[in-house]
Design an enzyme around this catalytic site. Structure first.
Site, mmCIF file in Angstrom:
data_model
loop_
_atom_site.group_PDB
_atom_site.id
_atom_site.type_symbol
_atom_site.label_atom_id
_atom_site.label_comp_id
_atom_site.label_asym_id
_atom_site.label_seq_id
_atom_site.Cartn_x
_atom_site.Cartn_y
_atom_site.Cartn_z
ATOM 1 N N ASP A 8 -16.256 35.755 2.003
ATOM 2 C CA ASP A 8 -15.829 35.689 0.849
ATOM 3 C C ASP A 8 -15.941 36.948 -0.124
ATOM 4 O O ASP A 8 -15.711 36.817 -1.302
ATOM 5 C CB ASP A 8 -16.388 34.313 0.196
ATOM 6 C CG ASP A 8 -15.323 33.488 -0.503
ATOM 7 O OD1 ASP A 8 -14.188 33.657 -0.164
ATOM 8 O OD2 ASP A 8 -15.526 32.953 -1.441
ATOM 9 N N ASP A 18 -20.956 19.579 -0.689
ATOM 10 C CA ASP A 18 -21.364 18.663 0.638
ATOM 11 C C ASP A 18 -21.283 17.165 0.088
ATOM 12 O O ASP A 18 -20.938 16.431 0.733
ATOM 13 C CB ASP A 18 -22.494 19.467 1.152
ATOM 14 C CG ASP A 18 -23.530 19.718 0.101
ATOM 15 O OD1 ASP A 18 -23.407 19.347 -0.915
ATOM 16 O OD2 ASP A 18 -24.496 20.334 0.528
#
Length: 878
Positions: A194, A579
């Protein structure tokens, strides 16, 4: 039994018994063929018969905690609830009139702590453990002479900044994935960069070259672990169980090759420190597309797999793909969650395995059979269909044996997660997790078909009761059939929240269905086609070049616009702790998860062992929980009517509420110092009944912890470290996260989290003593100093006032020492290796403590407005 008996006497049968038995035996032999591994010649033909039956057995089983351990634990929880009720009855009925403010603050804090304990305790009511049977998995899905039937797995590795996440650590993670004990044609590794760093790209290229030597070496000699850095640094007898004469020679050669590989990687890192003014250029002279990190096109490079690259022994290697999604100014890229969703789409286009494994760049595969462990749950024909993910515990290397900042987090992984596994499954913790791809696409969990009910034939039809029951059952059957048709019509289009919308449009044209799918998944026909394949796979007529062009399209910036990505599909947006949110959405759709704890840890990683990095890590987790609490996905009010169970909801509520505990915790830890400085206390003079009540409460807290340690196997050292860091993190990271989250949600002030540094090998525990300035250190240090000052003042006052003042002092001293003991690891972290506290921390903390102390002395709210009350002592001094 009677051979001379005529067969005609037995009457007419359905089939000829002899032919039927022979046909049955033939089918059993074909269906449950035994895998004969090389070197296993000790088993004869007779030994294969029980193994055929073994292949029919479940691939895993639950192992409940022994009743002798769990029943006293549950009884004590109920007893503790009763004691808490009596305790609050006493506290509320006996206020302290001369210190009403202190009493009221303490009672409010204690009530909050009790609620927090209930939210944490009851999800641990049904703890279980699990066992897997890898041999049965092989018997069922790996038959001799036939291709392996094990499902494919796409592995995701995410990285951002190669200077904070060293390429050597990422390379070890990738090498452990490529060498995993799994069919090579069923594994694909996708590395998400990224940061679009050329350093990561070049390091991955070197890794692919070294993998051609490392992978066959691991599989030839069954090396464990298969991350070379950790394999070569382990102090163990590497000749144990290795009798092959060539092993020593090949191991030495491999170690030399790995040292050369490290030199190349370190040279790349050194080169990357000085970026040219015009940016990096590639070999053909064109500029590197990722020179501008915030503005660059999407990049995909297939290093290994399906391109003719074989290992040194001419064997095929798993696929290795480099991915850097497109980034443009003005777009919200959603940090890690956006990167993971890009990997979902790229992998669906290029390999489309039905299962996904995601790991952080510093979490290598420590157990080469980790994927097989997960498949024992996912591919179990009896229970696997309802499992959305298999979560493995996080284990860490490079932590000192004292673990002063509770980096191992053993209490959470070995107590809380096992408790959740007995409910609807553990929460997703961000790494070391194997997903079912269909669950990430927002599908509902498959419904279990209920057995038909028995009808009542014992009463005449004119019986009102029986007729009423029949009518109700008939009505329910019609309603259920309608719901089933509506659910099937919308299965490929809608998630849980959109079922009713699809029920009104049962008949749709193919164009309308395609439009609906494009609104959900985006405008990629290849990806839409792959999303409908439950068992994965690709179209046969697709060429690699066309798939690569389609993969570039699905990682473009605008692909997710006006779709359900990040809302109902993939990793869910809206929090830096994506998450928890992602797992919560899947559980709300009726899925269940599984907690897998193999004897050899499946994954190991590195943890931020110095104090500042640890506090920043906890700050990021707590900030994400605050964001979820303030969003529409808060488990307090979201997901009712779905498939989320009650106790599972309590665990999710606890995971987003815990940062709010920082305020009462900070107040409660300040009370001992205030009591010692003022001579007041939060409870009145204690009676015999109150003494018994307080002692019972403290005893129940201690015994609950002891019983938890007994059934979970957690040591007292890990349990105590967890208690200490709960206080340290609560009064620092959680407090700052609460205010930052409120500013972000209410005022729009955005806070960027920093990537936790992953240390390379610069000496054992070298980072433990590194000090990094952060404002998170000020509140705990201030608390520590004012409590120490309070202890000194209290003891001095008792010495000056005589024997009678020591009795009331003991309660206040116990209270203050409780805070000091919990903050002791924090003090050790400040002192560091040189036993010296940084000057800036010392100055700020002493300044704040002095201001608060002088302010209290100046105000002194417990003294009346008319001044102190003076009484005649009765002694004649003249």
């Amino acid at each position: 039994m009677v051979p001379q008996k005529d067969l005609a006497v037995y009457g007419y049968g359905s089939v000829a018994w002899k032919d039927r038995m022979e046909e049955w035996k033939r089918k059993q032999t074909e269906k449950f063929e035994v895998v004969k591994h090389d070197g296993d010649s000790s088993f004869g033909d007779d030994a294969e018969i029980p193994m055929m039956d073994e292949g029919r057995q479940p691939l895993s089983r639950k192992v409940p905690i022994k009743s002798s351990k769990i029943n006293p634990y549950r009884m004590l929880i109920i007893l503790r609830l009763v004691i808490l009720g009596l305790f609050f009855h006493y506290r509320i009925r006996h206020p302290v009139k001369d210190a009403y403010a202190l009493w009221l603050a303490s009672v409010i804090c204690e009530i909050w702590f009790a609620v927090s304990w209930v939210l944490d305790q009851f999800p641990k009511w049904y703890p279980i453990e699990r066992e897997t049977y890898l041999d049965r998995l092989s018997l069922r899905y790996e038959k001799e002479g036939k291709p392996s039937e094990l499902a494919g797995v796409d592995v995701f590795v995410s990285t951002v900044d190669p200077l904070k996440e060293p390429p050597l650590i990422t390379a070890n993670t990738v090498l452990s994935i490529l060498a995993v004990d799994y069919p090579v044609d069923r594994v694909a590794c996708y590395v998400s960069d990224d940061g679009a760093a050329m350093l990561t790209f070049e390091a991955l290229s070197e890794t692919a070259e070294f993998a051609r030597k490392w992978v066959p070496f691991c599989k030839k000699y069954s090396i464990e672990p298969r991350a070379p850095e950790w394999y070569f640094c382990h102090k163990m007898d590497y000749l144990k169980n290795k009798v092959h004469p060539a092993f020593v020679r090949e191991r030495r050669a491999m170690k030399r090759d790995y040292e050369e590989f490290k030199v190349k990687i370190n040279a790349l890192v050194a080169t990357a420190q000085k970026v040219p003014e015009e940016g990096w250029t590639m070999q053909d002279g064109t500029p590197w597309p990722g020179n501008n990190v915030r503005d660059h096109p999407g990049m995909i490079q297939v290093f290994l797999g399906n391109n003719g690259v074989l290992d040194v022994e001419d064997h095929e290697l798993p696929r290795l793909v480099y991915v850097s999604r497109e980034k443009r100014p003005g777009f919200d890229h959603h940090k890690k969650a956006g990167a993971m969703n890009s990997l979902i789409r790229v992998s669906a286009v290029l390999s489309n395995a039905p299962y996904l494994l995601n790991v952080d760049c510093d979490h290598y595969i420590n157990n080469s059979k980790a994927l097989r462990e997960a498949m024992c749950f996912m591919m179990d024909p009896q229970s696997g269909k309802k499992i959305c993910y298999v979560q493995f515990p996080q284990r860490f290397d490079g932590i000192d044996r004292h673990d002063r900042y509770s980096n191992r987090n053993v209490v959470f992984f070995d107590i809380n997660m096992k408790g959740l596994d007995g409910l609807q499954g553990p929460i997703y913790v961000g790494t070391g997790c194997v997903f079912r791809r269909q669950a990430l696409y927002g599908y509902d969990a498959p419904k279990k078909k209920k057995a038909p009910r028995m009808t009542c034939n014992c009463w005449p039809k004119w019986c009102c009761f029986c007729c009423g029951v029949r009518k109700n059952r008939k009505t329910k059957t019609v309603d259920n059939n309608k719901k089933k048709k509506n659910r099937e019509a919308s299965k490929q289009i809608h998630a849980l929240e959109n079922i009713e919308e699809g029920a009104n449009n049962n008949v749709k044209s193919p164009e309308a269905t395609q439009l609906k799918l494009e609104k959900k998944y985006g405008q990629s026909p290849v990806f839409i086609a792959s999303a409908g394949m439950e068992n994965g796979g690709l179209a046969r007529d697709a060429s690699p070049a066309s798939l690569l062009r389609e993969a570039i399209q699905v990682i473009s910036c605008g692909y997710e616009d006006k779709t359900e990505w990040g809302k109902e599909i993939g990793w869910i947006y809206g929090s830096v702790t994506e998450d928890i949110l992602t797992g919560f959405k899947m559980h709300s759709h009726g899925w269940r998860s599984v907690y897998c704890t193999p004897k050899i840890p499946a994954f190991k990683g590195s943890a931020p062992i110095n104090l500042s990095d640890r506090l920043h890590q906890v700050l990021r987790w707590a900030l994400g929980s605050v964001e979820i609490f303030m969003s529409r996905h808060c488990p307090i009010w979201y997901g009712y009517g779905g498939g989320l169970k009650g106790l599972e909801r309590l665990s999710y509520i606890n995971s987003v509420v815990y940062p709010w505990t920082s305020i009462p915790l900070l107040v409660y830890c300040s009370l001992p110092a205030i009591c010692l400085l003022t001579g007041k206390f939060i409870v009145p003079e204690i009676s015999n009944y109150a003494s018994i009540l307080f002692m019972s409460l403290f005893a129940s807290i201690a015994v609950t912890g002891i019983l938890e340690m007994q059934w979970s196997g957690v040591g007292i050292h890990d349990w105590w470290r967890n208690e200490q860091f709960w206080v340290i993190g609560g009064v620092s990271s959680h407090l700052f996260a609460l205010f930052q989250g409120l500013l972000k949600v209410l005022a729009g002030v955005n806070t960027n989290f920093t990537v936790t540094s992953k240390a390379a090998d610069d000496g054992e525990f070298s980072e433990l003593y590194i000090f990094k300035w952060t404002s998170l250190l000020i509140p705990p240090t201030t608390l520590f100093i004012i409590n120490v000052i309070g202890v000194v003042v209290g003891i001095s006052d008792a010495i000056s006032n005589g024997y009678d003042s020591w009795g009331p002092l003991f309660g206040r001293l116990f209270f203050a020492l409780w805070v000091i003991l919990h903050l002791y690891p924090f003090l050790k972290g400040l002192l560091g290796k040189q036993d010296r506290m940084p000057t800036i921390i010392l100055v700020w903390s002493i300044l704040l403590a002095s201001i608060l102390t002088l302010l209290w002395v100046r105000v002194n709210p417990f003294v009346g407005k008319d001044g102190p009350v003076l009484e005649i002592c009765g002694l004649d001094c003249l």
